[in-house]
Design a protein around this motif. Structure first.
Motif, mmCIF file in Angstrom:
data_model
loop_
_atom_site.group_PDB
_atom_site.id
_atom_site.type_symbol
_atom_site.label_atom_id
_atom_site.label_comp_id
_atom_site.label_asym_id
_atom_site.label_seq_id
_atom_site.Cartn_x
_atom_site.Cartn_y
_atom_site.Cartn_z
ATOM 1 N N TYR A 65 0.675 -1.170 0.003
ATOM 2 C CA TYR A 65 0.097 -0.005 0.215
ATOM 3 C C TYR A 65 0.970 1.163 0.072
ATOM 4 O O TYR A 65 1.918 1.330 0.465
ATOM 5 C CB TYR A 65 -0.776 0.073 1.215
ATOM 6 C CG TYR A 65 -2.003 -0.708 1.109
ATOM 7 C CD1 TYR A 65 -3.115 -0.262 0.231
ATOM 8 C CD2 TYR A 65 -2.374 -1.938 1.953
ATOM 9 C CE1 TYR A 65 -4.269 -1.191 -0.068
ATOM 10 C CE2 TYR A 65 -3.316 -2.715 1.798
ATOM 11 C CZ TYR A 65 -4.305 -2.348 0.966
ATOM 12 O OH TYR A 65 -5.494 -3.328 0.936
ATOM 13 N N GLU A 69 -1.435 10.263 -1.369
ATOM 14 C CA GLU A 69 -0.389 11.565 -1.991
ATOM 15 C C GLU A 69 0.437 11.293 -3.107
ATOM 16 O O GLU A 69 0.978 12.245 -3.734
ATOM 17 C CB GLU A 69 0.208 12.188 -0.664
ATOM 18 C CG GLU A 69 -0.770 13.034 0.206
ATOM 19 C CD GLU A 69 -1.507 12.036 1.315
ATOM 20 O OE1 GLU A 69 -1.297 10.915 1.094
ATOM 21 O OE2 GLU A 69 -2.249 12.501 2.269
ATOM 22 N N ALA A 99 -5.513 9.011 -11.960
ATOM 23 C CA ALA A 99 -5.324 8.118 -13.083
ATOM 24 C C ALA A 99 -6.000 9.008 -14.386
ATOM 25 O O ALA A 99 -6.863 9.369 -14.778
ATOM 26 C CB ALA A 99 -6.505 7.135 -13.090
ATOM 27 N N ARG A 243 -2.213 5.234 -17.407
ATOM 28 C CA ARG A 243 -3.166 5.900 -16.630
ATOM 29 C C ARG A 243 -2.439 6.769 -15.340
ATOM 30 O O ARG A 243 -2.682 6.582 -14.131
ATOM 31 C CB ARG A 243 -4.192 5.078 -15.925
ATOM 32 C CG ARG A 243 -5.065 4.246 -16.750
ATOM 33 C CD ARG A 243 -5.745 4.407 -18.041
ATOM 34 N NE ARG A 243 -6.564 5.632 -17.640
ATOM 35 C CZ ARG A 243 -6.420 7.076 -18.038
ATOM 36 N NH1 ARG A 243 -5.362 7.036 -19.342
ATOM 37 N NH2 ARG A 243 -7.207 7.816 -18.091
ATOM 38 N N GLN A 263 -8.790 9.081 -2.022
ATOM 39 C CA GLN A 263 -8.742 7.645 -1.104
ATOM 40 C C GLN A 263 -9.731 6.902 -0.935
ATOM 41 O O GLN A 263 -9.739 5.614 -0.930
ATOM 42 C CB GLN A 263 -8.647 8.446 0.457
ATOM 43 C CG GLN A 263 -7.851 7.625 1.398
ATOM 44 C CD GLN A 263 -7.819 8.195 2.749
ATOM 45 O OE1 GLN A 263 -8.696 9.285 2.995
ATOM 46 N NE2 GLN A 263 -6.939 7.514 3.527
ATOM 47 N N ASP A 266 -9.893 5.017 -5.091
ATOM 48 C CA ASP A 266 -9.081 3.810 -5.367
ATOM 49 C C ASP A 266 -7.847 3.765 -4.384
ATOM 50 O O ASP A 266 -6.662 3.066 -4.688
ATOM 51 C CB ASP A 266 -8.640 4.211 -6.968
ATOM 52 C CG ASP A 266 -7.575 5.564 -7.197
ATOM 53 O OD1 ASP A 266 -7.436 5.971 -6.095
ATOM 54 O OD2 ASP A 266 -7.211 5.822 -8.287
ATOM 55 N N VAL A 267 -7.727 4.528 -3.334
ATOM 56 C CA VAL A 267 -6.788 4.561 -2.389
ATOM 57 C C VAL A 267 -5.520 5.337 -2.579
ATOM 58 O O VAL A 267 -5.058 6.272 -2.061
ATOM 59 C CB VAL A 267 -6.509 3.088 -1.719
ATOM 60 C CG1 VAL A 267 -5.247 3.270 -0.568
ATOM 61 C CG2 VAL A 267 -7.531 2.396 -1.331
ATOM 62 N N HIS A 268 -5.104 4.782 -3.882
ATOM 63 C CA HIS A 268 -3.871 5.420 -4.476
ATOM 64 C C HIS A 268 -3.633 5.003 -5.922
ATOM 65 O O HIS A 268 -4.037 3.827 -6.325
ATOM 66 C CB HIS A 268 -2.612 5.345 -3.630
ATOM 67 C CG HIS A 268 -2.109 3.871 -3.614
ATOM 68 N ND1 HIS A 268 -1.173 3.411 -4.457
ATOM 69 C CD2 HIS A 268 -1.927 3.094 -2.493
ATOM 70 C CE1 HIS A 268 -1.106 2.095 -4.052
ATOM 71 N NE2 HIS A 268 -1.546 1.737 -2.975
ATOM 72 N N THR A 269 -2.729 5.826 -6.783
ATOM 73 C CA THR A 269 -2.486 5.171 -8.069
ATOM 74 C C THR A 269 -1.504 4.315 -7.964
ATOM 75 O O THR A 269 -0.677 4.215 -7.081
ATOM 76 C CB THR A 269 -2.041 6.504 -8.829
ATOM 77 O OG1 THR A 269 -3.032 7.399 -9.113
ATOM 78 C CG2 THR A 269 -1.480 6.381 -10.264
ATOM 79 N N PRO A 270 -1.501 3.112 -8.846
ATOM 80 C CA PRO A 270 -0.668 1.940 -8.403
ATOM 81 C C PRO A 270 0.827 2.445 -8.304
ATOM 82 O O PRO A 270 1.161 3.237 -9.115
ATOM 83 C CB PRO A 270 -0.671 1.071 -9.986
ATOM 84 C CG PRO A 270 -2.019 1.501 -10.338
ATOM 85 C CD PRO A 270 -2.392 3.040 -10.028
ATOM 86 N N GLY A 271 1.664 1.856 -7.543
ATOM 87 C CA GLY A 271 3.274 2.195 -7.377
ATOM 88 C C GLY A 271 3.927 2.025 -8.518
ATOM 89 O O GLY A 271 4.704 2.887 -8.895
ATOM 90 N N ILE A 272 3.591 0.887 -9.289
ATOM 91 C CA ILE A 272 4.459 0.653 -10.483
ATOM 92 C C ILE A 272 4.418 1.437 -11.600
ATOM 93 O O ILE A 272 5.212 2.160 -12.130
ATOM 94 C CB ILE A 272 4.152 -0.765 -10.778
ATOM 95 C CG1 ILE A 272 4.756 -1.247 -12.177
ATOM 96 C CG2 ILE A 272 2.533 -1.041 -11.122
ATOM 97 C CD1 ILE A 272 6.268 -1.307 -12.098
ATOM 98 N N THR A 273 2.916 2.112 -12.019
ATOM 99 C CA THR A 273 2.726 3.066 -12.764
ATOM 100 C C THR A 273 3.431 4.420 -12.651
ATOM 101 O O THR A 273 3.750 5.016 -13.486
ATOM 102 C CB THR A 273 1.203 3.189 -13.201
ATOM 103 O OG1 THR A 273 0.655 3.545 -12.005
ATOM 104 C CG2 THR A 273 0.795 1.886 -13.759
#
Lengths: 392, 392
Positions: A65, A69, A99, A243, A263, A266-273
Motif C-alpha cells: 500500500y 499523496e 489516473a 493511466r 482515498q 482507489d486508495v492510490h494510483t498504483p506504485g508501479i505506474t
C-alpha cells in the motif's frame, strides 16, 4: 433485479459513442475516431526494462500500500517537469497523482459540485468531461469559442448570468477542436476567476504536442489567488494505458479534498505506474521522445489538413498548432451523425461533433483524429471521407 | 480561495485515522494499525520478470488506451479464479476490473445510491467504506454482529425499518473484527435480498487467507435473483500496490452502470497491472503463494492470540480463522482513543474501534493487525500493549 439506479444515471450512457469506439477493432477500419497515440510512439521495450528496474530496486515499496499523496519520486519528478517544461512554479506537495486527467476532473467535481451547481465549459468540449459532469448533477453551460478559444465577452456574460463554481477549459489544442486559447485571454480568465470567484480547471494534456508556433503561458501562471487547478497527464506523452497524471493546486484545502476523495475511490494510483513515469522522467527520456513524436504527428496533421483543402467548397476545418484533433464544419444542412454509417461502410470512422456539445445540436460538425493513423492511411481515409461528404 | 466545497464533504475527513497511519513511518514503531500484507509476501523479483515479459509480449496494447471492460486475459483469468478457487459460476463478461475492491464499492454506490438512501453495514464495518458512503450522502445504518457475523433477526428488523437499497458485508474474516459469517446466515441473507429487494455487496478480499477451518460458500452462490454483487481483490493475495480487483454481477444492467461510472472516473484500470495479475494467475503461481503466506500469517495470528490470553481479565478478543485482523474489547470504562497516545509513546500503534462504527461509540474496542509484523515483533508489541492496558 428491479432495483432502481441512482438518479445521477438518468440520461447518461452515451451508447452512440461506445458503439463508435467498438468500430476501432473492426479489421481494416481507418479510425479518425479515437484519441489514441500512435502505436509507434509507445516504447514497450524500453518501458519493459524500466518496469523491471524499478521493481527490482523499489519493488517491496511499490507493491505495498502507498500513500494517496503518491510515490515520492513521482511527485518530485512531476513537480520538476511542471517547473522546467511547463513553467509552473509548484512544489511536489502541491500535486496529487491521478489516473490521467480524467480522474483529476472527477475528483474536482466531487470536491466542488453539488447538484445543480453550474460548470462552464467550452462549446464544444470533451465528451468524457461532459459525461462526468452529468453524473455529478452539474448544470453544464457552454460558452462559445472562436479560432482563439473562449470568446471573452461572451464568457463574462455567461459568468454573470450563471455564477459558475467551475470553468473547465482545455487551453492547448483543445479536444475536440484543436484550437489554442490566446495568451491575453488566458490572463483575462485568471482575472475573471478572481473577480467572480470561481475555480478554473485548466486541463492541459496536449501541451507537449506542439508542431508549429510558440508555447503560451498557462492560465495557472497568471493566477495570483490560487483559483486555477492545473491538470497534467502523461497519457499523450508516454502512454495512456499507464493511466498516470496529476492535479496541481496551490490551495491546500482543495488539495486535501481531492486527496480524501481519491482515498475512497482507489486508495492510490498504483506504485508501479507512478514509478515507471518517475524513472522515465528522471532518466531525461521525455524531451527527446516528445521531439520524435512531434516530428511524426506534424507530418500526419499536415496530410490531414492538405486532404481537407480538397474537400467540397463550404467545408471548414480548424488548423491546429498541435495536439491530436482537427475539427470540421460541413455546410449547413449536412448531418455528420447520418453520414457516419455511410463512412463506416466504406471503412472510415470519426466522431460526430454533436456529442461534444452539452446541449447537442451542431450536427454539421465532426472531430477527426490524426495521431493514430500513418500518413498514407490518412490520405486514403480522407479520400473516402471526401467522397462520403460529396455524396451527402 | 473562499469557494465553498460540495456538501458531500461536510463532516468527512477522518484526520484521526490519517494521523495514525502517519505513525507507520516512524522508525521503530510497531504497527498493528494498518492492513498491510507482510513485506516478505511481496514477490518483487518475480513480478519484475513478469512485468518485463508481458510488456515485451503485449506492450503495444498494454500501453495504449484499453477498454473500460478490461484487458481480456485479465477478465478470463479472473473469471477462472472465481470459478475454480471461489466456486462462483461466472463468465468473464460478468466482471469489471477495478482498483481493488475500494473502487468497486465506490462504483456500486455511484450506481445505486441517491442522497438519503439507506445502506446497511455491519457494526463495526470497514472505515474506508463508511467514508465512501458519507461522500454519497447515504444514510448508513449498522446491524449488529455476534461471533458468527450479522445477527439475522436484528438484520431483518433493520431491513424492515429502513428499507435499504444496499447491504454491505465482508463475510470472511471481516475487517475490522476477523469474524466469519456462518453458512446458514449466508443463505438467509441471499433470500432476504430477494424478499426485500435490495442489493448485497459481498466484499471478499480475505477469503484466500484461511488458516483454520473449512471454506464457506459465498452469499453469491446462494443468490438466484442476481441481487448479490461479489467483490474480489488481489490486494491481499498478490499485492495491494498494484490496485487490482473486480466487481462481479450477473445483472447486465448493473454491470453496465458500473462500467459507465468507471469510464468517467479513470477510463480503465492500467493495462500493465491487469496483465501482471493475469500472467501471475495464468502461470499457476497463486495457489502455492497463498499456501506460503497462510503458513506465515497462521503463526503470526497465533502469537497475537497467545499474547491476548495473557491480557488482564475482562479483555475479550475474537479468534479469527483467517484474514489480517483481531478485534479486542477492553472492559467497560476503558477508552482505546485515550490509550493510543500512551501506546504510541511506548512504540505501538493500533486503530481505536470507534472509527469503525457508523455512529461512533464503542470506545473500549480496538483493531489489531497481525499480518505486517514478524512473530517476535508481535510478542514485543503485545507485551507493551498489555502494560498500557494494565496502566489504563
Amino acid at each position: 433485479m428491479n432495483n432502481p439506479f441512482a438518479k445521477r444515471f438518468d440520461g447518461v450512457a452515451g451508447s452512440a459513442i461506445r458503439d463508435i469506439f467498438k468500430l476501432l477493432n473492426v479489421p481494416g477500419m481507418i479510425s479518425f475516431a479515437g484519441g489514441n497515440p500512435s502505436d509507434a510512439a509507445l516504447e514497450n521495450e524500453l518501458i519493459a526494462e524500466i518496469s523491471r528496474d524499478v521493481l527490482l530496486r523499489d519493488g517491496k515499496k511499490l507493491l505495498q500500500y502507498g500513500a494517496t499523496e503518491g510515490w515520492p519520486p513521482y511527485r518530485a519528478e512531476t513537480a520538476r517537469f511542471l517547473r522546467e517544461e511547463i513553467g509552473i512554479a509548484v512544489e511536489e506537495s502541491q500535486l496529487l497523482p491521478t489516473a490521467g486527467s480524467t480522474q483529476a476532473i472527477d475528483l474536482l467535481l466531487k470536491a466542488l459540485i453539488d447538484e445543480g451547481d453550474t460548470v462552464l465549459v467550452e462549446g464544444p468540449s470533451f465528451l468524457g468531461t461532459l459525461q462526468a459532469m452529468k453524473l455529478y448533477g452539474a448544470n453544464t453551460v457552454s460558452a462559445p469559442m472562436d479560432e482563439d478559444g473562449l470568446v471573452l465577452d461572451r464568457l463574462e456574460d455567461a459568468i454573470r448570468r450563471h455564477k459558475p463554481k467551475l470553468l473547465y477549459t482545455v487551453p492547448n489544442f483543445q479536444n475536440p477542436t484543436g484550437v489554442t486559447l490566446a495568451s491575453d485571454r488566458r490572463r483575462a480568465i485568471a482575472a475573471m476567476a478572481e473577480q467572480y470567484n470561481f475555480i478554473v480547471a485548466e486541463d492541459d494534456p496536449y501541451r507537449g504536442l506542439r508542431y508549429h508556433g510558440a508555447p503560451r503561458p498557462s492560465i495557472f501562471s497568471f493566477d495570483e489567488t490560487d483559483r486555477v487547478v492545473y491538470l497534467t497527464s502523461f497519457s499523450k506523452l508516454i502512454s495512456p494505458g499507464l493511466r498516470v497524471g496529476a492535479a496541481v493546486t496551490r490551495d491546500a484545502d482543495l488539495l486535501r479534498k481531492l486527496t480524501v476523495g481519491k482515498q475512497s475511490t482507489d486508495v492510490h494510483t498504483p506504485g508501479i505506474t507512478q514509478a515507471i513515469v518517475a524513472e522515465y522522467l528522471g532518466r531525461g527520456l521525455l524531451a527527446p521522445h516528445i521531439g520524435r513524436i512531434c516530428d511524426r504527428y506534424r507530418v500526419q496533421l499536415s496530410h490531414m489538413l492538405d486532404a481537407l483543402d480538397a474537400f467540397p467548397e463550404g467545408v471548414r476545418a480548424t488548423r491546429p498548432e498541435g495536439g491530436l484533433f482537427v475539427w470540421v464544419e460541413l455546410p449547413a444542412g449536412y448531418d455528420a451523425v447520418k453520414l457516419l454509417p455511410k463512412a463506416v461502410e466504406k471503412g472510415v470512422a470519426y466522431v460526430p461533433g454533436t456529442h461534444f456539445y452539452a446541449g447537442g445540436g451542431h450536427e454539421n460538425t465532426l472531430r477527426l483524429n490524426f495521431s493514430n493513423s500513418e500518413p498514407h492511411v490518412i490520405d486514403k481515409g480522407m479520400d473516402i471521407l471526401k467522397t462520403v461528404v460529396k455524396e451527402g
